[in-house]
Design an enzyme around this catalytic site. Sequence first.
Site, PDB file in Angstrom:
ATOM      1  N   GLU A   1     -76.470  18.945  25.141  1.00  0.00           N
ATOM      2  CA  GLU A   1     -77.244  18.695  24.096  1.00  0.00           C
ATOM      3  C   GLU A   1     -77.589  17.179  24.695  1.00  0.00           C
ATOM      4  O   GLU A   1     -76.653  16.293  24.989  1.00  0.00           O
ATOM      5  CB  GLU A   1     -76.624  18.581  22.836  1.00  0.00           C
TER       6      GLU A   1
ATOM      7  N   GLU B   1     -81.767  13.594  11.640  1.00  0.00           N
ATOM      8  CA  GLU B   1     -80.621  14.349  11.106  1.00  0.00           C
ATOM      9  C   GLU B   1     -79.695  13.353  10.201  1.00  0.00           C
ATOM     10  O   GLU B   1     -79.803  12.423  10.340  1.00  0.00           O
ATOM     11  CB  GLU B   1     -79.659  15.014  12.136  1.00  0.00           C
TER      12      GLU B   1
END
EC number: 3.2.1.8
Length: 231
Positions: A114, A215
């Site tokens: 990621e 987020e």
Amino acid sequence: MASLKYFAFCAAAALAIPVTPEAPELVPRGTAVGNGEHDGFFYNFWTDGGGHVTYQNKANGAYSVDWQDCSSFFGGKGWNPGRMDRNITFSGRFNAESNAYLSVYGTTRNPKVEYYVIEDYGSYDPTLQFAGGIQNGREGGTIQVDGGSYKIGYTRHTFMVPVGGDSVVTRVYSVRSAADRRASGTVNMQAHFDAWIEKLGLRVGTMEFQIVATEGYKGSGEAEITVSKRA
Ligand SMILES: *[C@@H]1O[C@H](CO)[C@@H](O)[C@H](O)[C@H]1NC(C)=O
């Protein structure tokens, strides 16, 4: 700011609307958890369901998110697959008093990685993820690009999975310095990939999705971001 706006809305709705089963349709409805195409862009929205999180896909590359006492969520728009050489232009607002990130986020497989280019953040400094060997991580120095200074580093998180034992996820990061944080700009992805390869030994696998993500973890805030389809 965000919590005042949210509770002002709730109070107004409660006063104006009789309590009937029809009332909920006047509450703004967000986009459901999921991913796919929306108006020419790829989107991905996920939440664990804690607190109030309303993510909405808007026209073209735009989306908004409001979160109140959330547990954990992640959402944004971009492309699938991502590209190493994309220059990603975005603009908007990002207001978070608690732990939250605004980033270019993407994943690869083989190997599973990621990656984050964190452009703005709330109360938690994301470099703490990899500073001083936390999460088996390490720092890789600083790079200058797109009018700012970024600290780079990686972590290796080990997660227990129900079948097959441990699963290790590598995360590589570029974190724009506190002084240069922004909610509008262009991110030259090639410059970050070059630094991750050279300074962190990143092996780039098959590109999966790549989005400008908001987020949050345990807190409140709001963001309204438009990703433009340049490059
Ligand atoms: C991205 O931007 C940089 C800096 O302006 C430029 O040198 C490069 O050619 C651009 N890349 C693409 C794929 O457009």
